[in-house]
Design an enzyme around this catalytic site. Structure first.
Site, PDB file in Angstrom:
ATOM      1  N   CYS A 223       0.780  -1.220  -0.029  1.00 45.63           N
ATOM      2  CA  CYS A 223      -0.038   0.076  -0.120  1.00 45.63           C
ATOM      3  C   CYS A 223       0.966   1.294   0.035  1.00 45.63           C
ATOM      4  CB  CYS A 223      -0.986  -0.087   1.190  1.00 45.63           C
ATOM      5  SG  CYS A 223      -1.722   1.380   1.423  1.00 45.63           S
ATOM      6  N   SER A 224       0.480   2.147  -0.825  1.00 50.21           N
ATOM      7  CA  SER A 224       1.343   3.248  -1.100  1.00 50.21           C
ATOM      8  C   SER A 224       1.224   4.163  -0.010  1.00 50.21           C
ATOM      9  CB  SER A 224       1.051   4.084  -2.354  1.00 50.21           C
ATOM     10  OG  SER A 224      -0.267   4.562  -2.393  1.00 50.21           O
TER      11      SER A 224
END
Length: 118
Positions: free
Chosen positions: A9-10
């Protein structure tokens, strides 16, 4: 301080970078590999001052398969939602940061992450 992350997840990676830049001390929980129990989710929700439907990723396949978007959202339904999150941790919004002072945030923005720094 503990941060629940999915390394893919960024937003999680951004939160970690910000914590590192600020010199924060924290532990990482890879919550997909070490899923929280229903009790832990309930405790975090209390710290967040949110309900389980507030942190549920309704677009994820398990939520769609379960029809969660149409589930009732009342106090009597809270346990059902928490159990679903415990059974399907990919439905939990991320990253969640629990601070040593008892507060917690869903750290999707830099401002939210900074709000738990001492």
């Amino acid at each position: 301080m503990e941060i629940w992350i999915n390394p893919a997840c960024s937003k999680c990676r951004s939160a970690l970078s910000l914590l590192d830049d600020e010199g924060a001390k924290y532990t990482i929980r890879y919550y997909l590999e070490e899923p929280p129990t229903a009790r832990e989710i309930g405790d975090v929700l209390d710290r967040l001052k949110l309900e389980p439907w507030d942190i549920t990723r309704l677009g994820e396949p398990p939520a769609v398969d379960l029809g969660m978007a149409s589930w009732p959202r009342g106090q009597a339904d809270r346990a059902r939602w928490i159990e679903a999150l415990a059974a399907h941790p990919s439905l939990i919004q991320r990253p969640i940061i629990t601070a040593d002072d008892g507060t917690a945030v869903v750290g999707r923005s830099p401002e939210a992450v900074r709000s738990v720094l001492p």
